[in-house]
Design a protein around this motif. Structure first.
Motif, short mmCIF file in Angstrom:
data_model
loop_
_atom_site.label_atom_id
_atom_site.label_comp_id
_atom_site.label_asym_id
_atom_site.label_seq_id
_atom_site.Cartn_x
_atom_site.Cartn_y
_atom_site.Cartn_z
N VAL A 363 0.82 -1.21 0.00
CA VAL A 363 0.00 0.00 0.00
C VAL A 363 0.86 1.26 0.00
N ARG A 364 2.15 1.14 0.22
CA ARG A 364 3.01 2.31 0.29
C ARG A 364 3.58 2.72 -1.07
N TYR A 365 3.44 1.86 -2.07
CA TYR A 365 4.05 2.18 -3.36
C TYR A 365 3.16 3.11 -4.18
N PRO A 366 3.77 4.02 -4.96
CA PRO A 366 2.97 4.93 -5.78
C PRO A 366 2.10 4.17 -6.77
N GLY A 367 0.89 4.66 -6.96
CA GLY A 367 0.00 4.06 -7.95
C GLY A 367 -0.68 2.79 -7.50
N VAL A 368 -0.54 2.40 -6.24
CA VAL A 368 -1.19 1.18 -5.77
C VAL A 368 -2.70 1.35 -5.85
N ARG A 369 -3.39 0.28 -6.16
CA ARG A 369 -4.84 0.31 -6.25
C ARG A 369 -5.43 -0.60 -5.18
N GLY A 370 -6.35 -0.05 -4.41
CA GLY A 370 -7.06 -0.86 -3.43
C GLY A 370 -6.70 -0.60 -2.00
N GLY A 371 -5.89 0.40 -1.72
CA GLY A 371 -5.59 0.66 -0.32
C GLY A 371 -4.58 1.76 -0.14
N ARG A 372 -4.55 2.26 1.08
CA ARG A 372 -3.53 3.21 1.50
C ARG A 372 -3.25 2.97 2.98
N PRO A 373 -2.07 3.36 3.47
CA PRO A 373 -1.73 3.05 4.86
C PRO A 373 -2.68 3.72 5.84
N GLY A 374 -3.15 2.93 6.82
CA GLY A 374 -3.95 3.47 7.90
C GLY A 374 -3.08 3.71 9.12
N VAL A 375 -3.70 4.13 10.22
CA VAL A 375 -2.94 4.43 11.43
C VAL A 375 -2.22 3.18 11.94
N ALA A 376 -2.95 2.05 11.98
CA ALA A 376 -2.33 0.81 12.46
C ALA A 376 -1.18 0.40 11.55
N ASP A 377 -1.37 0.56 10.23
CA ASP A 377 -0.29 0.22 9.30
C ASP A 377 0.95 1.05 9.58
N ARG A 378 0.76 2.33 9.86
CA ARG A 378 1.90 3.22 10.09
C ARG A 378 2.65 2.83 11.37
N VAL A 379 1.90 2.45 12.39
CA VAL A 379 2.55 2.04 13.65
C VAL A 379 3.36 0.76 13.43
N VAL A 380 2.74 -0.25 12.78
CA VAL A 380 3.44 -1.51 12.53
C VAL A 380 4.64 -1.27 11.62
N THR A 381 4.47 -0.42 10.61
CA THR A 381 5.57 -0.14 9.69
C THR A 381 6.74 0.52 10.40
N ALA A 382 6.45 1.46 11.27
CA ALA A 382 7.53 2.14 12.00
C ALA A 382 8.33 1.15 12.84
N TYR A 383 7.61 0.23 13.49
CA TYR A 383 8.31 -0.75 14.33
C TYR A 383 9.09 -1.74 13.47
N THR A 384 8.48 -2.21 12.40
CA THR A 384 9.17 -3.15 11.52
C THR A 384 10.42 -2.53 10.92
N ARG A 385 10.29 -1.26 10.54
CA ARG A 385 11.46 -0.58 9.97
C ARG A 385 12.58 -0.47 11.00
N ARG A 386 12.21 -0.19 12.24
CA ARG A 386 13.23 -0.09 13.29
C ARG A 386 13.87 -1.46 13.53
N MET A 387 13.06 -2.51 13.49
CA MET A 387 13.60 -3.86 13.66
C MET A 387 14.55 -4.21 12.52
N THR A 388 14.17 -3.85 11.30
CA THR A 388 15.02 -4.14 10.15
C THR A 388 16.34 -3.38 10.24
N LYS A 389 16.27 -2.13 10.68
CA LYS A 389 17.50 -1.35 10.87
C LYS A 389 18.40 -2.01 11.91
#
Length: 453
Positions: A363-389
């Motif tokens: 849902v984060r890629y430009p031009g995606v069809r069918g969704g966009r990041p919600g609040v829960a997605d942003r929280v999970v993404t932030a944590y996952t990104r920190r874990m990946t780092k």
């Protein structure tokens, strides 16, 4: 075939697999697998489920003997993530198998047919027989006219091309909720001969970056049977890989790290470039239907399909077949009341983790069809990104990522105390600034490189 194997050991008198394809006698591509020519990873969780479903058949040994490669996520893989290169650790970690999809399908099919009383018929299924209360078989196309094939239990494992929603509508069961998230991903793959001396070069992947506000662009060099590399590129809408050989090489060289292009520039191509666009995430919320007929189960890609870039489809399908086996054992047979609903709900739980991992990035890629990041997605993404780092220099963080992505454990593994501490602390070692190659691997790469990069 996994579902057929489960049914054959559950006291079912006759198990028949219906397939519209002419199934090959060996590990060859067939039309019914739209992603069959592209990279497939059999994750540790999926392999464990398959071996549980086929006990005593030595599936891992059969695949390795046929040329599949065992790849350790901790030491046998070069992975450039959105946060940089992951370190390689000389410790045990999850092991995945790499081979062509054709070899995997053929090996599983051969093992099942050798040891289970299963019949395969080439015939297209055109609908369900029965009513809204119970499915009593399927309608098949026959030379003398359409006819019904009676069955106590029907399993739809027909993949991305399923017509299950229309079939249910024909029984009077309408209103199935569906969701599609489509990043427009295009896969492009080509097979190369592994150059002499590069036989033990690690699996190499440059992952897409969902946080860069640019189309996804990725590439992988994966060892497969027959002394070959299967090289797959993937690009979302606006960043699609081309089908011409020169463009294919240029695409790999233009990634954030050109290592894939450097490797294949000195390798002999064995095939043309094959493209596929059948890549969207589709979730059919069948388990939430207020009414569900007895005698009908939906598994695998017929229940949910995932962007194949994440490598979870085969594992989720195996989990679904495992749910079928466990529920059959509890119920004592395929005709038990409520069996179909319980299998469907159990299989849906297996889908949820893979769906979340795929969609939260797509849902984060430009031009995606069918969704966009919600609040829960942003929280999970932030944590996952920190874990990946953190995983770029922390074994504890990397281990949590491997366990979840290999589907050995549920995503809650990321929130175990040790994993949380690793994510909060960040990488204790500096992230590698270039691919973490051994001296011998660097020499191999230099010897192959014809790009001058």
């Amino acid at each position: 075939m996994l579902s057929a194997a489960v049914l054959s050991t559950a006291g079912v008198d006759e198990v028949v697999v219906l397939d519209r394809d002419e199934l090959p006698d060996g590990p060859e591509h067939r039309r019914g697998l739209p992603q069959g020519r592209h990279a497939h990873l059999l994750m540790a969780g999926g392999l464990a489920a398959m071996e549980e479903l086929l006990p005593g058949l030595g599936l891992r040994e059969r695949l390795v003997a046929a040329g599949a490669h065992e790849v350790s996520l901790s030491s046998g893989m070069l992975a450039r993530t959105s946060e940089g290169w992951l370190r390689r650790w000389r410790r045990e970690g999850p092991v995945m198998l790499t081979c062509t999809r054709a070899l995997l399908d053929w090996t599983v099919r051969a093992a099942v047919l050798e040891h289970c009383p299963v019949e395969i018929r080439r015939t297209p299924v055109i609908g369900l027989a029965g009513d809204a209360e119970r499915v009593r078989g399927v309608r098949i196309a026959a030379p003398g006219g359409d006819t019904d094939l009676d069955a106590d239990l029907v399993v739809d494992a027909s993949g991305r091309g399923t017509r299950v929603v229309g079939w249910l509508d024909g029984l009077g069961l309408s209103g199935v909720r569906e969701r599609t998230v489509d990043s427009g991903l295009v896969n492009a793959s080509r097979v190369y001969r592994i150059p002499a001396g590069a036989e033990r070069f690690p699996l190499t992947v440059v992952q897409a970056d969902p946080y860069a506000s640019r189309p996804a662009r990725s590439a992988m060099v994966m060892p497969v049977e027959g002394g070959r590399w299967l090289v797959s590129c993937g690009g979302s809408r606006g960043g699609e890989p081309p089908a011409d050989p020169e463009g294919f090489l240029r695409y790999t060289l233009d990634l954030p790290d050109p290592i894939v292009g450097r490797l294949i520039s000195g390798a002999q191509p064995l095939t043309d470039v094959h493209l596929s666009r059948s890549t969207s995430n589709v979730r059919r919320y069948l388990e939430k239907s207020p009414r569900w007929p007895e005698g009908f189960v939906v598994l695998g890609d017929a229940l949910a399909t995932f962007n194949p870039a994440y490598g979870h489809g085969m594992t989720v399908a195996a989990f679904g077949a495992r749910v079928l086996g466990r529920e059959l054992e509890r119920a004592g047979g395929p005709c038990a009341p409520g069996l179909a609903r319980r299998v469907l709900r159990g299989a849906a739980r297996s889908v949820d983790a893979a769906w979340s991992m795929a969609v939260s990035q797509d849902v984060r890629y430009p031009g995606v069809r069918g969704g966009r990041p919600g609040v829960a997605d942003r929280v999970v993404t932030a944590y996952t990104r920190r874990m990946t780092k953190a995983a770029t220099g922390s074994y504890a963080a990397a281990s949590a990522l491997w366990d979840v992505t290999s589907m050995r454990t549920p995503p809650t593994r990321m929130f175990h105390p040790g994993a949380v501490l690793a994510a909060l602390a960040g990488p204790p070692l500096p992230p590698p600034t270039e691919p973490p190659l051994t001296p011998g691997e660097r020499e191999v790469l230099r010897g192959l490189d014809r790009t001058g990069v």
